[in-house]
Design an enzyme around this catalytic site. Structure first.
Site, mmCIF file in Angstrom:
data_model
loop_
_atom_site.group_PDB
_atom_site.id
_atom_site.type_symbol
_atom_site.label_atom_id
_atom_site.label_comp_id
_atom_site.label_asym_id
_atom_site.label_seq_id
_atom_site.Cartn_x
_atom_site.Cartn_y
_atom_site.Cartn_z
ATOM 1 C CB THR A 12 -2.536 34.728 -25.179
ATOM 2 O OG1 THR A 12 -1.819 34.281 -24.019
ATOM 3 C CG2 THR A 12 -2.585 33.617 -26.222
ATOM 4 N N GLY A 13 -2.871 37.838 -24.544
ATOM 5 C CA GLY A 13 -2.856 38.934 -23.576
ATOM 6 C C GLY A 13 -1.840 39.983 -23.972
ATOM 7 C CB SER A 16 -2.859 45.278 -21.401
ATOM 8 O OG SER A 16 -2.665 45.900 -20.145
ATOM 9 N N GLY A 17 0.221 45.658 -20.744
ATOM 10 C CA GLY A 17 1.192 45.154 -19.775
ATOM 11 C C GLY A 17 2.336 44.328 -20.339
ATOM 12 C CB ILE A 18 3.768 41.173 -18.984
ATOM 13 C CG1 ILE A 18 4.153 41.717 -17.600
ATOM 14 C CG2 ILE A 18 4.712 40.076 -19.444
ATOM 15 C CD1 ILE A 18 3.901 40.750 -16.447
ATOM 16 N N GLY A 19 2.400 41.422 -21.855
ATOM 17 C CA GLY A 19 2.223 40.880 -23.206
ATOM 18 C C GLY A 19 2.527 41.917 -24.271
ATOM 19 C CB SER A 137 1.913 34.653 -10.378
ATOM 20 O OG SER A 137 1.916 35.587 -9.303
ATOM 21 C CE1 TYR A 150 -3.044 35.996 -11.285
ATOM 22 C CE2 TYR A 150 -1.454 35.979 -9.491
ATOM 23 C CZ TYR A 150 -1.756 36.213 -10.813
ATOM 24 O OH TYR A 150 -0.770 36.656 -11.667
HETATM 25 N N1 LIG Z 1 1.752 42.581 -13.184
HETATM 26 C C1 LIG Z 1 2.154 41.735 -12.249
HETATM 27 O O1 LIG Z 1 2.565 42.166 -11.157
HETATM 28 C C2 LIG Z 1 2.089 40.256 -12.476
HETATM 29 C C3 LIG Z 1 2.729 39.431 -11.536
HETATM 30 C C4 LIG Z 1 2.699 38.061 -11.724
HETATM 31 C C5 LIG Z 1 2.049 37.524 -12.822
HETATM 32 N N2 LIG Z 1 1.419 38.337 -13.714
HETATM 33 C C6 LIG Z 1 0.767 37.703 -14.866
HETATM 34 O O2 LIG Z 1 1.255 38.315 -16.041
HETATM 35 C C7 LIG Z 1 0.291 38.160 -17.086
HETATM 36 C C8 LIG Z 1 0.061 39.516 -17.720
HETATM 37 O O3 LIG Z 1 -0.513 40.383 -16.775
HETATM 38 P P1 LIG Z 1 -0.268 41.964 -16.757
HETATM 39 O O4 LIG Z 1 0.212 42.323 -15.428
HETATM 40 O O5 LIG Z 1 0.481 42.371 -17.965
HETATM 41 O O6 LIG Z 1 -1.799 42.469 -16.773
HETATM 42 P P2 LIG Z 1 -2.669 43.277 -17.814
HETATM 43 O O7 LIG Z 1 -2.014 44.553 -18.114
HETATM 44 O O8 LIG Z 1 -4.046 43.289 -17.242
HETATM 45 O O9 LIG Z 1 -2.663 42.331 -19.084
HETATM 46 C C9 LIG Z 1 -3.413 41.130 -19.095
HETATM 47 C C10 LIG Z 1 -3.635 40.744 -20.531
HETATM 48 O O10 LIG Z 1 -4.344 39.504 -20.597
HETATM 49 C C11 LIG Z 1 -5.497 39.669 -21.422
HETATM 50 N N3 LIG Z 1 -6.512 38.747 -20.963
HETATM 51 C C12 LIG Z 1 -7.000 38.603 -19.705
HETATM 52 N N4 LIG Z 1 -7.927 37.627 -19.678
HETATM 53 C C13 LIG Z 1 -8.018 37.160 -20.954
HETATM 54 C C14 LIG Z 1 -8.791 36.163 -21.573
HETATM 55 N N5 LIG Z 1 -9.689 35.437 -20.890
HETATM 56 N N6 LIG Z 1 -8.621 35.937 -22.898
HETATM 57 C C15 LIG Z 1 -7.725 36.659 -23.613
HETATM 58 N N7 LIG Z 1 -6.958 37.610 -23.071
HETATM 59 C C16 LIG Z 1 -7.117 37.856 -21.765
HETATM 60 C C17 LIG Z 1 -5.861 41.147 -21.293
HETATM 61 O O11 LIG Z 1 -6.582 41.641 -22.410
HETATM 62 P P3 LIG Z 1 -8.197 41.742 -22.426
HETATM 63 O O12 LIG Z 1 -8.614 42.213 -21.077
HETATM 64 O O13 LIG Z 1 -8.482 42.684 -23.532
HETATM 65 O O14 LIG Z 1 -8.655 40.357 -22.706
HETATM 66 C C18 LIG Z 1 -4.463 41.755 -21.287
HETATM 67 O O15 LIG Z 1 -3.958 41.851 -22.595
HETATM 68 C C19 LIG Z 1 -0.937 37.549 -16.422
HETATM 69 O O16 LIG Z 1 -0.946 36.153 -16.647
HETATM 70 C C20 LIG Z 1 -0.731 37.850 -14.966
HETATM 71 O O17 LIG Z 1 -1.413 36.943 -14.139
HETATM 72 C C21 LIG Z 1 1.436 39.696 -13.569
#
Ligand SMILES: NC(=O)c1ccc[n+]([C@@H]2O[C@H](COP(=O)([O-])OP(=O)(O)OC[C@H]3O[C@@H](n4cnc5c(N)ncnc54)[C@H](OP(=O)(O)O)[C@@H]3O)[C@@H](O)[C@H]2O)c1
Length: 251
Positions: A12-13, A16-19, A137, A150
């Site tokens: 899921t997710g 973009s990004g990590i996913g 996180s 968060y």
């Molecule tokens: N980057 C960091 O520094 C960091 C640090 C700690 C934890 N995290 C965690 O890592 C995970 C990935 O984050 P990321 O940094 O890769 O950010 P990102 O680039 O914004 O990716 C987030 C992904 O989640 C999807 N998403 C968000 N809300 C959603 C929903 N309600 N239903 C379905 N999809 C949803 C977004 O797609 P859509 O918007 O199209 O739905 C996107 O694919 C998250 O759980 C985030 O909290 C990130």
């Protein structure tokens, strides 16, 4: 031979990004990957980038009907899930005096409710011995200014894993929490609402200063940790938190 040959993975997710980085890595290692996200255009582009038979299914994890539709597609097209990476999530900055009901509801709807039902609704498809990975996180275990909602939502993820390894023990399903530190993704850069390049750079510099390795992580580095948890190489790792944070939460 790939480390995920013949595995069916749901991420899921993943647009973009990590996913997205994890979808690419899993597919390169032989998995057939189902990818979700709410934004269709980004999802289509991500699926094309991943290739290798990846399949996109648009949906909001906070919407139980969308999750049913996701798993209907997986059931019809693959019949089972070997790896579930419940990664979708996000948040926004708001200090205690600024937090709105909407902030709370939307953050908990995605990060807590969405993650819970992503896993619950996958249960009939998850094979015995499957690997479930939840994205936590460092904000769950260290204080961050204006990020308490968060952080609290990600603390729930940690608690879910602790309980679920017991609930799922009869089926030998492993559940682990992957804990990214500051990672250079569209989601992280989107947290800085300032319009100026200088302020955005200051935001990044402040993040980097908190990390013993002196930099942010890349999505590929987090995906490598996700691959370990997804693969049989982590076969005795269960209920753990794997920090991919450059040491940020360890000091
Ligand atoms: N980057 C960091 O520094 C960091 C640090 C700690 C934890 N995290 C965690 O890592 C995970 C990935 O984050 P990321 O940094 O890769 O950010 P990102 O680039 O914004 O990716 C987030 C992904 O989640 C999807 N998403 C968000 N809300 C959603 C929903 N309600 N239903 C379905 N999809 C949803 C977004 O797609 P859509 O918007 O199209 O739905 C996107 O694919 C998250 O759980 C985030 O909290 C990130």
């Amino acid at each position: 031979m790939g480390r995920l040959d013949n595995k069916i993975a749901v991420i899921t997710g993943a647009n973009s990004g990590i996913g997205l980085a994890s979808a690419k890595r899993f597919a390169q290692e032989g998995a057939r990957v189902f990818m979700t996200g709410r934004r269709q255009r980004e999802l289509d582009a991500a699926v094309a980038e991943v290739g290798n038979g990846a399949r996109g299914v648009r949906g909001d994890i906070a919407n139980l009907g969308d999750l049913d539709r996701l798993y209907d597609v997986v059931r019809n097209e693959a019949g089972r899930i070997d790896v579930l990476f419940a990664n979708a999530g996000g948040g926004r900055f708001a200090s205690l005096s600024e937090i709105t009901e909407e902030d709370y509801d939307s953050t908990f709807a995605t990060n807590v409710k969405g993650t819970l039902f992503t896993v619950q609704k996958a249960l009939p498809l998850l094979v015995d011995g499957a690997s479930v990975i939840l994205t936590g996180s460092t904000a769950a275990s260290t204080g961050s200014p204006a990020f308490s909602v968060y952080g609290a939502s990600k603390a729930a993820i940690r608690s879910f894993a602790r309980g679920w390894i017991l609930d799922l023990a009869p089926r030998r399903i492993r559940v682990n929490v992957l804990v990214p530190g500051p990672t250079s993704t569209p989601g992280l850069h989107g947290l800085s609402l300032s319009p100026t390049a200088e302020a955005k750079q200051a935001f990044v510099t402040a993040m980097e200063a908190q990390v013993p390795l002196g930099r942010m992580g890349t999505p590929d580095e987090t995906a490598a940790a996700a691959l370990f948890l997804a693969s049989d190489e982590s076969s005795f790792v269960n209920g753990s938190e794997l920090f991919a944070d450059g040491g940020q939460a360890q000091i």
